[in-house]
Structures are given as C-alpha cells and as structure tokens.
Design a protein around this motif. Structure first.
Motif, mmCIF file in Angstrom:
data_model
loop_
_atom_site.group_PDB
_atom_site.id
_atom_site.type_symbol
_atom_site.label_atom_id
_atom_site.label_comp_id
_atom_site.label_asym_id
_atom_site.label_seq_id
_atom_site.Cartn_x
_atom_site.Cartn_y
_atom_site.Cartn_z
ATOM 1 N N PRO A 21 0.851 -1.190 0.000
ATOM 2 C CA PRO A 21 0.000 0.000 0.000
ATOM 3 C C PRO A 21 0.892 1.247 0.000
ATOM 4 O O PRO A 21 1.943 1.267 0.647
ATOM 5 C CB PRO A 21 -0.765 -0.126 1.331
ATOM 6 C CG PRO A 21 0.165 -0.882 2.227
ATOM 7 C CD PRO A 21 0.980 -1.785 1.332
ATOM 8 N N LEU A 22 0.489 2.258 -0.749
ATOM 9 C CA LEU A 22 1.250 3.508 -0.815
ATOM 10 C C LEU A 22 0.299 4.690 -0.732
ATOM 11 O O LEU A 22 -0.801 4.648 -1.281
ATOM 12 C CB LEU A 22 2.027 3.602 -2.133
ATOM 13 C CG LEU A 22 3.093 2.555 -2.400
ATOM 14 C CD1 LEU A 22 3.542 2.611 -3.858
ATOM 15 C CD2 LEU A 22 4.276 2.765 -1.460
ATOM 16 N N THR A 23 0.743 5.735 -0.058
ATOM 17 C CA THR A 23 0.041 6.998 -0.071
ATOM 18 C C THR A 23 0.767 7.896 -1.066
ATOM 19 O O THR A 23 1.972 8.098 -0.955
ATOM 20 C CB THR A 23 0.039 7.651 1.327
ATOM 21 O OG1 THR A 23 -0.628 6.771 2.240
ATOM 22 C CG2 THR A 23 -0.674 8.993 1.307
ATOM 23 N N ARG A 30 1.340 11.910 -8.187
ATOM 24 C CA ARG A 30 -0.090 12.025 -8.466
ATOM 25 C C ARG A 30 -0.302 12.047 -9.980
ATOM 26 O O ARG A 30 -1.234 11.429 -10.488
ATOM 27 C CB ARG A 30 -0.673 13.275 -7.799
ATOM 28 C CG ARG A 30 -0.660 13.132 -6.292
ATOM 29 C CD ARG A 30 -1.341 14.194 -5.509
ATOM 30 N NE ARG A 30 -1.473 15.496 -6.088
ATOM 31 C CZ ARG A 30 -1.816 16.571 -5.380
ATOM 32 N NH1 ARG A 30 -2.051 16.463 -4.091
ATOM 33 N NH2 ARG A 30 -1.935 17.738 -5.961
ATOM 34 N N GLU A 79 -7.732 4.659 -4.412
ATOM 35 C CA GLU A 79 -8.761 5.433 -3.733
ATOM 36 C C GLU A 79 -8.314 6.888 -3.760
ATOM 37 O O GLU A 79 -7.251 7.233 -3.229
ATOM 38 C CB GLU A 79 -8.936 4.965 -2.286
ATOM 39 C CG GLU A 79 -10.042 5.680 -1.568
ATOM 40 C CD GLU A 79 -10.248 5.169 -0.152
ATOM 41 O OE1 GLU A 79 -10.609 5.989 0.710
ATOM 42 O OE2 GLU A 79 -10.039 3.967 0.084
ATOM 43 N N ASN A 81 -8.475 10.677 -2.634
ATOM 44 C CA ASN A 81 -8.837 11.450 -1.452
ATOM 45 C C ASN A 81 -9.298 12.845 -1.876
ATOM 46 O O ASN A 81 -8.886 13.338 -2.932
ATOM 47 C CB ASN A 81 -7.644 11.550 -0.500
ATOM 48 C CG ASN A 81 -7.226 10.195 0.028
ATOM 49 O OD1 ASN A 81 -8.064 9.363 0.360
ATOM 50 N ND2 ASN A 81 -5.933 9.958 0.096
ATOM 51 N N THR A 85 -4.791 13.609 -3.085
ATOM 52 C CA THR A 85 -3.847 12.511 -2.873
ATOM 53 C C THR A 85 -4.550 11.191 -3.168
ATOM 54 O O THR A 85 -5.769 11.146 -3.363
ATOM 55 C CB THR A 85 -3.300 12.509 -1.430
ATOM 56 O OG1 THR A 85 -4.396 12.298 -0.512
ATOM 57 C CG2 THR A 85 -2.599 13.834 -1.107
ATOM 58 N N PHE A 86 -3.773 10.114 -3.200
ATOM 59 C CA PHE A 86 -4.328 8.797 -3.469
ATOM 60 C C PHE A 86 -3.819 7.790 -2.444
ATOM 61 O O PHE A 86 -2.682 7.886 -1.984
ATOM 62 C CB PHE A 86 -3.880 8.281 -4.853
ATOM 63 C CG PHE A 86 -4.419 9.053 -6.003
ATOM 64 C CD1 PHE A 86 -5.676 8.775 -6.520
ATOM 65 C CD2 PHE A 86 -3.657 10.050 -6.598
ATOM 66 C CE1 PHE A 86 -6.162 9.482 -7.609
ATOM 67 C CE2 PHE A 86 -4.138 10.757 -7.689
ATOM 68 C CZ PHE A 86 -5.387 10.479 -8.193
ATOM 69 N N GLU A 87 -4.650 6.814 -2.166
ATOM 70 C CA GLU A 87 -4.228 5.611 -1.455
ATOM 71 C C GLU A 87 -4.265 4.524 -2.516
ATOM 72 O O GLU A 87 -5.309 4.303 -3.142
ATOM 73 C CB GLU A 87 -5.184 5.259 -0.309
ATOM 74 C CG GLU A 87 -5.399 6.368 0.702
ATOM 75 C CD GLU A 87 -4.140 6.805 1.414
ATOM 76 O OE1 GLU A 87 -3.271 5.944 1.691
ATOM 77 O OE2 GLU A 87 -4.011 8.013 1.695
ATOM 78 N N VAL A 89 -2.761 0.501 -3.950
ATOM 79 C CA VAL A 89 -2.132 -0.786 -3.692
ATOM 80 C C VAL A 89 -1.575 -1.263 -5.025
ATOM 81 O O VAL A 89 -2.234 -1.155 -6.060
ATOM 82 C CB VAL A 89 -3.134 -1.827 -3.127
ATOM 83 C CG1 VAL A 89 -2.468 -3.188 -2.957
ATOM 84 C CG2 VAL A 89 -3.713 -1.347 -1.797
#
Length: 178
Positions: A21-23, A30, A79, A81, A85-87, A89
C-alpha cells in the motif's frame, strides 16, 4: 527487451508477488497515478520501482542515487482522497533493471530491461526447512509485536523466496542484494 515505464522510486525494496500500500501525495506521483488511470486495461497499469540508495522520496532534492534492480508493479487498487492525494495498492510482477531515468516529464520515466528469474530446481526438503524456520520466527515475533506475515506461504519456490525476503528485518543494502 527494453521498455519505458513510469517510475516511482521508494525508500524500500519491493519484491515480485508482494503487494504494497502507498500513499501518493507528491505532484509528480499524483501525475503518474492519473496517467495510469487513463490506461483502459487494468492489467496494463504498470510502473516500475527501485530503491533509493541515497536521497529522499520527497522534496526538491529527491533521490540522488538509485539502485538499478527493482520491480515492475501493477496498480491494483486506487482510492482518491478529497485533497487530491491517493491511497493505492500495487503488486510486484517481475524484476527489472533500470538502465536510464528521465525526469524531464510530469513524472519520472525509466528505460528498463527485464531481469527474468532463472529456472532452478529446489529440493522439497530445502523448501520445508525454509517454511519451518519462518514458522518458528513468526511464532516468536507474534508474541512480541504481532505476526510479520498474515498469510499462507507460497508453494512456488521463487515466490517463497521473494515472500521471505520481503518480511526479513534487514537493512536496505541487504534487502537489495536479495
């Protein structure tokens, strides 16, 4: 075969067959996620990653020196945000070698070469010893801080080696050599 991939250097070493998982919060990464989301076929949402030998993931200075061997990753979950930003996998597919990195575009792009794993026969007794040692390690560690790997170990010898390498508590240079 030489290929060009969007690149996402990280302060960690990733392995084939392992999900991460990465933020994603920096503008360049992005932009990379937006680029991948425009790819119609989810199986073709690919990017590369290599470990950062010297430097940082974040900021203007960025990575000063990168390891050359990394992993081709497939974006599997995203996902968005509200703040942009994104979450995400991603799962590692196969090893790659970074031949050249271009940073002039909206996100880094790497010219990479595939690094296929050699076909080797591993005796079942070696595999069982590796699984037994890891099971003992898991039991000891779970008493202290929780299970380091919450799944069944792979049966395939290559993916077993990548899984064990991924959870090994080793410094970056040793993880990279694995």
């Amino acid at each position: 075969m030489v290929d060009t991939l969007p690149m996402f250097p990280l302060n960690t070493v990733l392995f084939p067959g392992v999900s991460v998982p990465l933020t994603v919060f920096e503008d360049r990464y992005r932009a990379l996620v937006h680029h991948l989301l425009r790819v119609e076929d989810p199986a073709a949402r690919l990017f590369g990653t290599v470990g950062i030998r010297e430097g940082y993931e974040v900021g203007d200075h960025g990575a000063q020196s990168l390891y050359r061997v990394g992993v081709r990753m497939q974006l599997t979950e995203v996902e968005a945000n509200p703040d942009g930003t994104f979450e995400i996998v991603a799962v590692g597919q196969e090893r790659i070698q970074l031949d050249r990195l271009e940073t002039s575009g909206p996100f880094p792009a790497g010219h990479v070469t595939e690094r296929p794993d050699p076909e080797t026969e591993v005796p079942e007794q070696i595999l069982e010893r590796a699984r037994a040692a890891f099971t003992a390690y898991r039991a000891a560690l779970s008493d202290i801080r929780g299970d380091p790997y919450a799944g069944a170990l792979p049966r395939d010898p290559t993916y077993l080696s990548w899984t064990l390498a991924a959870v090994a508590p080793l410094p970056m240079p040793e993880r990279q050599s694995l």
